[in-house]
Design a protein around this motif. Structure first.
Motif, PDB file in Angstrom:
ATOM      1  N   ALA A   8       1.127  -1.142  -0.171  1.00  0.00           N
ATOM      2  CA  ALA A   8      -0.049   0.086  -0.681  1.00  0.00           C
ATOM      3  C   ALA A   8       0.573   0.986   0.216  1.00  0.00           C
ATOM      4  N   ASN A   9       2.216   1.492   1.355  1.00  0.00           N
ATOM      5  CA  ASN A   9       2.949   2.351   0.205  1.00  0.00           C
ATOM      6  C   ASN A   9       3.662   2.641  -0.457  1.00  0.00           C
ATOM      7  N   THR A  10       3.805   1.841  -1.423  1.00  0.00           N
ATOM      8  CA  THR A  10       4.439   1.687  -2.328  1.00  0.00           C
ATOM      9  C   THR A  10       3.959   2.224  -3.173  1.00  0.00           C
ATOM     10  N   ALA A  11       2.543   1.641  -4.005  1.00  0.00           N
ATOM     11  CA  ALA A  11       1.488   2.245  -4.517  1.00  0.00           C
ATOM     12  C   ALA A  11       0.852   4.172  -4.149  1.00  0.00           C
ATOM     13  N   LEU A  12       1.256   3.877  -2.953  1.00  0.00           N
ATOM     14  CA  LEU A  12       0.539   5.366  -2.610  1.00  0.00           C
ATOM     15  C   LEU A  12       1.926   6.399  -2.888  1.00  0.00           C
ATOM     16  N   MET A  13       3.817   6.079  -3.108  1.00  0.00           N
ATOM     17  CA  MET A  13       4.128   6.676  -3.085  1.00  0.00           C
ATOM     18  C   MET A  13       4.568   7.118  -4.659  1.00  0.00           C
ATOM     19  N   SER A  14       4.261   5.797  -5.191  1.00  0.00           N
ATOM     20  CA  SER A  14       3.928   6.085  -6.983  1.00  0.00           C
ATOM     21  C   SER A  14       3.304   6.607  -7.969  1.00  0.00           C
ATOM     22  N   ILE A  15       2.019   7.306  -7.031  1.00  0.00           N
ATOM     23  CA  ILE A  15       1.782   8.459  -7.671  1.00  0.00           C
ATOM     24  C   ILE A  15       2.146  10.294  -7.220  1.00  0.00           C
ATOM     25  N   PRO A  17       5.756  10.937  -8.066  1.00  0.00           N
ATOM     26  CA  PRO A  17       6.106  10.477  -9.193  1.00  0.00           C
ATOM     27  C   PRO A  17       5.470  10.246 -10.550  1.00  0.00           C
ATOM     28  N   SER A  18       4.991   9.365 -10.621  1.00  0.00           N
ATOM     29  CA  SER A  18       3.970   9.299 -11.774  1.00  0.00           C
ATOM     30  C   SER A  18       2.916  10.600 -12.202  1.00  0.00           C
ATOM     31  N   PHE A  19       2.483  11.393 -11.717  1.00  0.00           N
ATOM     32  CA  PHE A  19       1.663  12.891 -11.976  1.00  0.00           C
ATOM     33  C   PHE A  19       2.944  13.757 -11.968  1.00  0.00           C
ATOM     34  N   TRP A  20       4.052  13.935 -11.712  1.00  0.00           N
ATOM     35  CA  TRP A  20       4.331  14.805 -11.859  1.00  0.00           C
ATOM     36  C   TRP A  20       5.124  14.251 -13.409  1.00  0.00           C
ATOM     37  N   LEU A  21       5.103  13.555 -13.457  1.00  0.00           N
ATOM     38  CA  LEU A  21       5.987  12.882 -14.916  1.00  0.00           C
ATOM     39  C   LEU A  21       5.277  13.437 -16.126  1.00  0.00           C
ATOM     40  N   LEU A  22       3.976  12.644 -16.086  1.00  0.00           N
ATOM     41  CA  LEU A  22       2.550  12.877 -16.740  1.00  0.00           C
ATOM     42  C   LEU A  22       1.778  14.614 -16.549  1.00  0.00           C
ATOM     43  N   LEU A  23       2.946  15.482 -15.531  1.00  0.00           N
ATOM     44  CA  LEU A  23       2.530  17.161 -15.949  1.00  0.00           C
ATOM     45  C   LEU A  23       3.890  17.710 -16.696  1.00  0.00           C
ATOM     46  N   THR A  24       4.428  16.471 -16.005  1.00  0.00           N
ATOM     47  CA  THR A  24       6.249  17.457 -16.934  1.00  0.00           C
ATOM     48  C   THR A  24       6.115  17.363 -18.286  1.00  0.00           C
ATOM     49  N   GLY A 143      15.431  15.248  -7.531  1.00  0.00           N
ATOM     50  CA  GLY A 143      14.277  15.245  -6.251  1.00  0.00           C
ATOM     51  C   GLY A 143      13.712  13.901  -5.611  1.00  0.00           C
ATOM     52  N   ILE A 144      12.300  14.312  -6.419  1.00  0.00           N
ATOM     53  CA  ILE A 144      11.643  12.702  -6.198  1.00  0.00           C
ATOM     54  C   ILE A 144      12.162  12.139  -6.262  1.00  0.00           C
ATOM     55  N   LEU A 145      12.514  11.269  -6.894  1.00  0.00           N
ATOM     56  CA  LEU A 145      13.517  10.330  -7.484  1.00  0.00           C
ATOM     57  C   LEU A 145      14.527   9.861  -6.441  1.00  0.00           C
ATOM     58  N   TRP A 146      15.066  10.640  -6.025  1.00  0.00           N
ATOM     59  CA  TRP A 146      15.514  10.365  -4.532  1.00  0.00           C
ATOM     60  C   TRP A 146      15.081  10.084  -3.304  1.00  0.00           C
ATOM     61  N   PHE A 147      14.184  11.120  -3.244  1.00  0.00           N
ATOM     62  CA  PHE A 147      13.304  10.847  -2.296  1.00  0.00           C
ATOM     63  C   PHE A 147      12.116   9.742  -2.184  1.00  0.00           C
ATOM     64  N   HIS A 148      12.059   9.459  -3.089  1.00  0.00           N
ATOM     65  CA  HIS A 148      11.553   7.813  -3.158  1.00  0.00           C
ATOM     66  C   HIS A 148      12.030   6.783  -2.760  1.00  0.00           C
ATOM     67  N   GLY A 149      13.711   6.705  -3.736  1.00  0.00           N
ATOM     68  CA  GLY A 149      14.755   5.806  -3.547  1.00  0.00           C
ATOM     69  C   GLY A 149      14.814   5.575  -2.072  1.00  0.00           C
ATOM     70  N   LEU A 150      15.019   7.057  -1.096  1.00  0.00           N
ATOM     71  CA  LEU A 150      15.069   7.076   0.484  1.00  0.00           C
ATOM     72  C   LEU A 150      13.559   6.024   1.208  1.00  0.00           C
ATOM     73  N   TRP A 151      12.578   6.221   0.691  1.00  0.00           N
ATOM     74  CA  TRP A 151      11.680   6.013   1.112  1.00  0.00           C
ATOM     75  C   TRP A 151      11.492   4.709   1.064  1.00  0.00           C
ATOM     76  N   PHE A 152      11.439   3.634   0.024  1.00  0.00           N
ATOM     77  CA  PHE A 152      11.408   2.909  -0.718  1.00  0.00           C
ATOM     78  C   PHE A 152      12.123   1.547   0.145  1.00  0.00           C
ATOM     79  N   LYS A 153      13.784   2.599   0.163  1.00  0.00           N
ATOM     80  CA  LYS A 153      14.632   1.417   1.136  1.00  0.00           C
ATOM     81  C   LYS A 153      13.975   1.345   2.824  1.00  0.00           C
ATOM     82  N   ARG A 154      13.565   2.636   3.378  1.00  0.00           N
ATOM     83  CA  ARG A 154      12.704   2.973   4.034  1.00  0.00           C
ATOM     84  C   ARG A 154      11.533   1.964   4.797  1.00  0.00           C
TER      85      ARG A 154
END
Length: 160
Positions: A8-15, A17-24, A143-154
Motif C-alpha cells: 500500500a505504501n509503495t502504491a501510494l508513493m508511486s502516485i 512521481p507518476s503525476f509529476w512525470l505526466l504533468l511535465t 529530487g522526487i526520485l531520490w526521496f522516493h528511493g530513500l522511502w522505498f529503502k525504509r
C-alpha cells in the motif's frame, strides 16, 4: 510492517512521481508547426505537431478559410490556448494543453500569423515550436526520485 502495508505504501508513493512525470510531459512535450505554402490552386496551411509521445496530428486548411488567430478556451488563473479562427467562426486549436510551453512559444508569433492571414498577397508562412530542456522539472524529478528511493529503502529494507 506487513507485506500488505508495504504494498500500500509503495502504491501510494508511486502516485506522486507518476503525476509529476505526466504533468511535465503535458507542459513540455507538445510541439506545433504551422506551414503555409502556395500550391497550384490556393495557399494551403498545414497544421501538424506532436501533442504527447507517439501521437501526431496533421490538418490542412486553405488560407482563404482563415479569418484570424486568437486566444481561445480561457480558463481560470490565466490559462488558455491559442487557435485559428475560420470564416465560419470555427475555432481550430493549435495547442492541446492549456498554457503549456508550446502555447507560450506561439504567443510571440500571434501578430506574425495575424498579419499573414490578413494580407492576401502573402503566400508563405512557417511557424513552429520546439521542445526546450525543462531544467527546473528535471531537477524536481531528480529530487522526487531520490526521496522516493530513500522511502522505498525504509519501507522495504529497514522496517520489519
Amino acid at each position: 510492517m506487513h507485506l500488505k502495508e508495504k504494498l500500500a505504501n509503495t502504491a501510494l508513493m508511486s502516485i506522486v512521481p507518476s503525476f509529476w512525470l505526466l504533468l511535465t510531459i503535458a507542459i513540455y512535450w507538445e510541439t506545433v508547426s504551422l506551414n503555409c505554402q502556395p500550391n497550384p490552386v490556393q495557399v494551403v496551411c498545414k497544421i501538424s505537431g506532436e501533442t504527447v509521445p507517439g501521437e501526431t496530428r496533421v490538418l490542412e486548411i486553405p488560407k482563404a478559410q482563415l479569418a484570424g488567430i486568437d486566444i481561445i478556451d480561457r480558463q481560470r488563473k490565466g490559462k488558455h490556448r491559442i487557435g485559428l479562427i475560420t470564416i465560419d467562426k470555427t475555432e481550430i486549436p493549435l495547442t492541446r494543453n492549456w498554457s503549456g510551453d508550446a502555447t507560450v512559444q506561439l504567443e510571440g508569433q500571434i501578430e506574425r500569423i495575424r498579419t499573414f492571414i490578413a494580407d492576401p498577397h502573402l503566400t508563405t508562412l512557417n511557424v513552429s515550436t520546439h521542445r526546450r530542456l525543462p531544467l527546473f522539472p528535471l531537477i524536481m524529478t531528480g529530487g522526487i526520485l531520490w526521496f522516493h528511493g530513500l522511502w522505498f529503502k525504509r519501507v522495504w529494507l529497514v522496517s520489519k
